[in-house]
Design a protein around this motif. Structure first.
Motif, PDB file in Angstrom:
ATOM      1  N   GLY A 257       0.792  -1.225   0.000  1.00 42.50           N
ATOM      2  CA  GLY A 257       0.000   0.000   0.000  1.00 42.50           C
ATOM      3  C   GLY A 257       0.823   1.272   0.000  1.00 42.50           C
ATOM      4  N   ASN A 258       2.123   1.167  -0.223  1.00 44.87           N
ATOM      5  CA  ASN A 258       3.010   2.331  -0.253  1.00 44.87           C
ATOM      6  C   ASN A 258       3.606   2.451  -1.656  1.00 44.87           C
ATOM      7  OD1 ASN A 258       3.129   1.134   2.642  1.00 44.87           O
ATOM      8  ND2 ASN A 258       3.714   3.271   2.859  1.00 44.87           N
ATOM      9  N   LEU A 259       3.356   3.571  -2.287  1.00 48.13           N
ATOM     10  CA  LEU A 259       3.845   3.780  -3.645  1.00 48.13           C
ATOM     11  C   LEU A 259       5.139   4.581  -3.648  1.00 48.13           C
ATOM     12  CD1 LEU A 259       0.516   4.715  -5.442  1.00 48.13           C
ATOM     13  CD2 LEU A 259       1.612   2.476  -5.267  1.00 48.13           C
ATOM     14  N   CYS A 260       6.087   4.102  -4.445  1.00 50.71           N
ATOM     15  CA  CYS A 260       7.336   4.819  -4.674  1.00 50.71           C
ATOM     16  C   CYS A 260       7.480   4.985  -6.184  1.00 50.71           C
ATOM     17  CB  CYS A 260       8.527   4.040  -4.117  1.00 50.71           C
ATOM     18  SG  CYS A 260      10.096   4.858  -4.480  1.00 50.71           S
ATOM     19  N   ARG A 261       7.710   6.194  -6.598  1.00 50.55           N
ATOM     20  CA  ARG A 261       7.844   6.460  -8.027  1.00 50.55           C
ATOM     21  C   ARG A 261       9.303   6.528  -8.464  1.00 50.55           C
ATOM     22  NH1 ARG A 261       3.299   8.954  -6.113  1.00 50.55           N
ATOM     23  NH2 ARG A 261       1.424   8.545  -7.320  1.00 50.55           N
ATOM     24  N   CYS A 262      10.237   6.319  -7.529  1.00 47.50           N
ATOM     25  CA  CYS A 262      11.651   6.508  -7.857  1.00 47.50           C
ATOM     26  C   CYS A 262      12.495   5.236  -7.823  1.00 47.50           C
ATOM     27  CB  CYS A 262      12.284   7.499  -6.871  1.00 47.50           C
ATOM     28  SG  CYS A 262      11.544   9.124  -6.863  1.00 47.50           S
ATOM     29  N   THR A 263      12.317   4.376  -6.821  1.00 51.85           N
ATOM     30  CA  THR A 263      13.339   3.370  -6.546  1.00 51.85           C
ATOM     31  C   THR A 263      13.122   2.001  -7.162  1.00 51.85           C
ATOM     32  OG1 THR A 263      12.292   2.539  -4.549  1.00 51.85           O
ATOM     33  CG2 THR A 263      13.817   4.403  -4.298  1.00 51.85           C
ATOM     34  N   GLY A 264      11.930   1.601  -7.446  1.00 48.81           N
ATOM     35  CA  GLY A 264      11.702   0.257  -7.936  1.00 48.81           C
ATOM     36  C   GLY A 264      11.640  -0.772  -6.822  1.00 48.81           C
ATOM     37  N   TYR A 265      11.717  -0.368  -5.570  1.00 53.96           N
ATOM     38  CA  TYR A 265      11.492  -1.192  -4.388  1.00 53.96           C
ATOM     39  C   TYR A 265      12.616  -2.156  -4.025  1.00 53.96           C
ATOM     40  CZ  TYR A 265       6.738   0.545  -4.821  1.00 53.96           C
ATOM     41  OH  TYR A 265       5.643   1.358  -4.921  1.00 53.96           O
TER      42      TYR A 265
END
Length: 160
Positions: A131-139
């Motif tokens: 439920g946490n979106l990151c637009r930079c790292t790819g996780y």
């Protein structure tokens, strides 16, 4: 206005809030805890994630009054004075952040997971961060940071 008493980062808070005040607005506004980010206002991005009685919740979807008599932990509450929490250290060491906007919510979701599952698998971490979106790292580095923090906590005997 309604009287509210909660614990925030271990400190007792007594204040008056409007019945419609969201927890995120209380934290960021009167309490000045701006590490809790307000991203989407629809509980989709997870930037506003905090711990409520140790459970990760999205503070943009909770009324402040729903936290009455409960304990809230924000990202500011992870560090102990000038000593960073192992999650904070791991996010830095593993490059688990870039722009940093999602980072507080990611850390709080990860902290909630580590309190329940001290040695999580990569799949459990991915599920907890779903439920946490990151637009930079790819996780990838975020998962590595959570794994490193879990190892550090286990080695020191410290609880998340």
């Amino acid at each position: 206005m309604t009287s509210l008493r909660i614990q925030v980062n271990g400190q007792s808070v007594d204040t008056d809030v409007a019945p419609t005040t969201l927890l995120v607005d209380l934290l960021r506004g009167p309490l000045g805890l701006t590490g809790t980010h307000q991203g989407c206002d629809t509980a989709q991005c997870g930037a506003c994630t905090v711990l409520l009685d140790g459970q990760a919740v999205k503070s943009c979807s909770l009324l402040a009054l729903q936290a009455q008599g409960r304990a809230v932990t924000t990202v500011e509450g992870l560090a102990r004075g000038d000593t960073l929490h192992p999650l904070q250290e791991a996010f830095i060491a593993c490059h688990g952040l870039q722009c940093g906007f999602c980072t507080p919510g990611m850390m709080m979701s990860a902290c909630g997971l580590l309190r329940q599952v001290p040695q999580p698998s990569d799949t459990q971490i991915a599920d907890a961060l779903e439920g946490n979106l990151c637009r930079c790292t790819g996780y990838v580095n975020i998962v590595a940071a959570v794994q490193q923090a879990a190892q550090t906590l286990a080695a020191t005997g410290e609880k998340a």
